[in-house]
Structures are given as C-alpha cells and as structure tokens.
Design a protein around this motif. Structure first.
Motif, short mmCIF file in Angstrom:
data_model
loop_
_atom_site.label_atom_id
_atom_site.label_comp_id
_atom_site.label_asym_id
_atom_site.label_seq_id
_atom_site.Cartn_x
_atom_site.Cartn_y
_atom_site.Cartn_z
N CYS A 16 0.83 -1.20 0.00
CA CYS A 16 0.00 0.00 0.00
C CYS A 16 0.87 1.26 0.00
CB CYS A 16 -0.95 0.00 1.19
SG CYS A 16 -0.13 -0.14 2.80
N PHE A 24 -0.35 6.13 2.64
CA PHE A 24 0.21 5.11 3.51
C PHE A 24 1.72 5.29 3.64
CE2 PHE A 24 -3.39 3.18 1.26
CZ PHE A 24 -4.14 2.69 2.31
N TYR A 34 -1.34 5.77 8.29
CA TYR A 34 -2.11 6.12 7.11
C TYR A 34 -3.12 7.22 7.43
CZ TYR A 34 -6.03 3.39 8.99
OH TYR A 34 -7.06 2.93 9.77
#
Length: 67
Positions: A16, A24, A34
C-alpha cells in the motif's frame, strides 16, 4: 474517501505504501501509518493499494460526511 486498516491483520508488506505513498507510510519496518480520510483524487491509487494487500487488511468506502 474513508479507509480502514485492520492493524491486527497487517503484516507490513508495504504494498500500500508503495502504491499510494501520499496516504500510507511505514514507520519502522512493521508499523503502518495512514490517513483514514484520503482525498478523492487518490481513488485510483487507493483501489490498487487495497487490491494489492496480500492479507486484505485494507477496506475503502465513502466518507460518512459525503466526501
């Protein structure tokens, strides 16, 4: 856009963070940070990040305030 990461599931693969670095980030080797209210302009990157999570720890949806 509202994001939820199950930090108990997250294994720190960082896919991510690689695909959506504005949302992130890894803090150390295993701790994910995040932004739970990501900008709509990030929608495509976020969809890729959600799909790339090997343990399916990330869910994304519409923000409750209509954003």
């Amino acid at each position: 856009m509202r994001l939820v990461v199950d930090l108990n599931k997250c294994q720190g693969y960082a896919q991510c963070a690689f695909l959506a670095p504005d949302v992130f980030a890894m803090h150390g080797e295993e701790s994910l940070v995040y932004n739970p209210r990501a900008d709509e302009g990030q929608r495509e990157r976020l969809a890729r990040a959600v799909a790339a999570c090997p343990v399916q720890a990330i869910t994304a949806g519409e923000a409750s305030d209509g954003r």
